[in-house]
Design a protein around this motif. Sequence first.
Motif, PDB file in Angstrom:
ATOM      1  N   ILE A   1      -6.451 -33.923 -72.939  1.00  0.00           N
ATOM      2  CA  ILE A   1      -7.170 -32.745 -73.430  1.00  0.00           C
ATOM      3  C   ILE A   1      -6.166 -31.938 -74.246  1.00  0.00           C
ATOM      4  N   ILE A   2      -6.428 -31.790 -75.543  1.00  0.00           N
ATOM      5  CA  ILE A   2      -5.482 -31.124 -76.440  1.00  0.00           C
ATOM      6  C   ILE A   2      -6.126 -29.876 -77.029  1.00  0.00           C
ATOM      7  N   PRO A   3      -5.640 -28.680 -76.671  1.00  0.00           N
ATOM      8  CA  PRO A   3      -6.183 -27.440 -77.231  1.00  0.00           C
ATOM      9  C   PRO A   3      -5.727 -27.222 -78.674  1.00  0.00           C
ATOM     10  N   THR A   4      -6.610 -26.669 -79.488  1.00  0.00           N
ATOM     11  CA  THR A   4      -6.206 -26.282 -80.839  1.00  0.00           C
ATOM     12  C   THR A   4      -5.487 -24.938 -80.825  1.00  0.00           C
ATOM     13  N   VAL A   5      -5.637 -24.187 -79.715  1.00  0.00           N
ATOM     14  CA  VAL A   5      -5.088 -22.839 -79.628  1.00  0.00           C
ATOM     15  C   VAL A   5      -4.778 -22.520 -78.164  1.00  0.00           C
ATOM     16  N   GLY A   6      -3.746 -21.720 -77.950  1.00  0.00           N
ATOM     17  CA  GLY A   6      -3.344 -21.396 -76.589  1.00  0.00           C
ATOM     18  C   GLY A   6      -4.373 -20.613 -75.792  1.00  0.00           C
ATOM     19  N   CYS A   7      -5.320 -19.969 -76.460  1.00  0.00           N
ATOM     20  CA  CYS A   7      -6.328 -19.158 -75.772  1.00  0.00           C
ATOM     21  C   CYS A   7      -7.181 -19.975 -74.786  1.00  0.00           C
ATOM     22  N   VAL A   8      -7.281 -21.295 -75.005  1.00  0.00           N
ATOM     23  CA  VAL A   8      -8.148 -22.115 -74.154  1.00  0.00           C
ATOM     24  C   VAL A   8      -7.350 -22.940 -73.142  1.00  0.00           C
ATOM     25  N   ASN A   9      -6.086 -22.594 -72.939  1.00  0.00           N
ATOM     26  CA  ASN A   9      -5.266 -23.370 -72.007  1.00  0.00           C
ATOM     27  C   ASN A   9      -5.866 -23.414 -70.608  1.00  0.00           C
ATOM     28  N   ALA A  10      -6.277 -22.256 -70.102  1.00  0.00           N
ATOM     29  CA  ALA A  10      -6.811 -22.204 -68.736  1.00  0.00           C
ATOM     30  C   ALA A  10      -8.094 -23.032 -68.617  1.00  0.00           C
ATOM     31  N   ILE A  11      -8.910 -23.008 -69.673  1.00  0.00           N
ATOM     32  CA  ILE A  11     -10.144 -23.802 -69.674  1.00  0.00           C
ATOM     33  C   ILE A  11      -9.814 -25.289 -69.647  1.00  0.00           C
ATOM     34  N   ALA A  12      -8.813 -25.674 -70.430  1.00  0.00           N
ATOM     35  CA  ALA A  12      -8.403 -27.073 -70.466  1.00  0.00           C
ATOM     36  C   ALA A  12      -7.940 -27.546 -69.094  1.00  0.00           C
ATOM     37  N   ARG A  13      -7.164 -26.723 -68.396  1.00  0.00           N
ATOM     38  CA  ARG A  13      -6.670 -27.115 -67.075  1.00  0.00           C
ATOM     39  C   ARG A  13      -7.809 -27.190 -66.060  1.00  0.00           C
ATOM     40  N   GLU A  14      -8.782 -26.298 -66.193  1.00  0.00           N
ATOM     41  CA  GLU A  14      -9.917 -26.339 -65.264  1.00  0.00           C
ATOM     42  C   GLU A  14     -10.776 -27.584 -65.501  1.00  0.00           C
ATOM     43  N   ILE A  15     -10.972 -27.931 -66.767  1.00  0.00           N
ATOM     44  CA  ILE A  15     -11.712 -29.168 -67.076  1.00  0.00           C
ATOM     45  C   ILE A  15     -10.972 -30.369 -66.493  1.00  0.00           C
ATOM     46  N   GLU A  16      -9.659 -30.391 -66.669  1.00  0.00           N
ATOM     47  CA  GLU A  16      -8.866 -31.484 -66.092  1.00  0.00           C
ATOM     48  C   GLU A  16      -9.036 -31.552 -64.581  1.00  0.00           C
ATOM     49  N   SER A  17      -8.924 -30.406 -63.926  1.00  0.00           N
ATOM     50  CA  SER A  17      -9.010 -30.373 -62.468  1.00  0.00           C
ATOM     51  C   SER A  17     -10.346 -30.922 -61.969  1.00  0.00           C
ATOM     52  N   ARG A  18     -11.431 -30.507 -62.597  1.00  0.00           N
ATOM     53  CA  ARG A  18     -12.748 -30.974 -62.163  1.00  0.00           C
ATOM     54  C   ARG A  18     -12.971 -32.442 -62.522  1.00  0.00           C
TER      55      ARG A  18
END
Length: 503
Positions: free
Chosen positions: A131-148
């Motif tokens: 999961i590669i974010p285009t911007v740091g603002c979505v880092n937490a969302i990316a980690r939550e998607i990974e976790s689930r």
Amino acid sequence: MKKYLQIHPQDNVAVAIESFQPGEAIAAGAKTITVKESIPAGHKVAIAPISRGSDVVKYGFPIGAAKVNIEPGEWVHTERLQSKLAGLVDYRYEPKKNSAWQPDGFAPKEKSFWGYERPDGQVGIRNEVWIIPTVGCVNAIAREIESRAQAMLTGEEHIDGIFAFNHPYGCSQIDEDLEKTQQFLASLVHHPNAGAVLVLSLGCENNTLASMQKAIGSFAAGRVKFLVCQDCEDEIEAGVAAIRELIDYADKCQRTLQPASKLVIGLKCGGSDGFSGITANALAGQVSNIVAAAGGTAILTEVPEMFGAETLLMNRAVNEEIFQKIVQLINGFKEYYMRYGKQINENPSPGNKAGGITTLEEKSLGCVQKGGVALVTDVLAYGQRVKNKTQGLLLLESPGNDLVAANALAAAGAQLILFTTGRGTPFAAPVPTVKIASNSKLATRKKNWLDFNAGMLLEGASLEELGERFWNYMLAVASGQEKTVSEHLDKHELAIFKDGVCL
């Protein structure tokens, strides 16, 4: 009687294999010297008189000039040795007659590994979903998607993991600075260790999804998905659904027997000591030679740590075009330093100096040992990927910072990184990173950080024998039969080279 290590017959300093005390006699061959002061292991001892202003020689090349008169048996350190590096240099292409590459001398016995062949012809050594974010603002969302998404894995899939990579960039960047970030992220999307990729966007950042898609270019249908969080009512649910489809796509790929010519290794050193250039870096160089002889690719980076040894690489350029690219690489990075009013010889770091490295020339001459002796066949800009079928040794634009350089190697397409160290470090990169200790004491003390002990070279092991052993270990890592220590640590953070204003 204790012994020291003289690397080259022309050297007027040698490396203390163990700590020396005043009055002790040290010897190499027929020469005996009385130590005049305490000298730590890994540090330099003078083995010939060195007058003030004259060259101090190690590896057969000057590593600086003596600040004072130095007598045999004295410690050669920062108070007695200074760098001679200057600014831009007008280089000349002078290929040496003995620079003709002789791969037969390094041809490996084992020439294959088990890897994941991708539709574009690349081969991965891991089959991961990224999961590669285009911007740091979505880092937490990316980690939550990974976790689930992790909960969806049953253990039956041919998947080596799901990883969300975080970084602080993508917004408030402009011009070339933004382009570097885009190119870096786009190159990661194409990495062969990623069986499938979710590109996650916020929706209002400077690094727009449209510009990222343009930077990424074409890819195999179904391998990459895009998600704009501001367009979703529940971006977590949408992201998990996308990962489910990407898992199904990546799961179709299984390991098959691949030629060693498909290997791309990155070369990096950090936290060096006085033994690094003669053990760990030499071992990495031996394996680089084996990779090149097998038709594979080795990538050497850390441009500031080529300063002082750059002509050794220039004279191995496969032709004058590549020579000119190396000149541009070296002088371009010097200009980068000078734009900020910095001296090009401000390296080495405090840890390097504590380990016995005094000047940047000394560090560089040790660092370039990782590149072996193969011809330099190309030079890559930061964020640029290795072209298919490019063989031999490549040079990559990047600073010496461990995290930034290791990430640059990953973006360039290195499936794994050989990381040499005389100090030890726990960092992890997006790709498997083999940590090579320069000395046995460190290898024993930090087993939880390190994978391989090159210190055996100081204890009687030959470079050829240890190189063959390491090559077989590296193939086992590439085949998924072994995991590096770094793969058990947190590798979620991306380090991107930033050189520009922040709006």
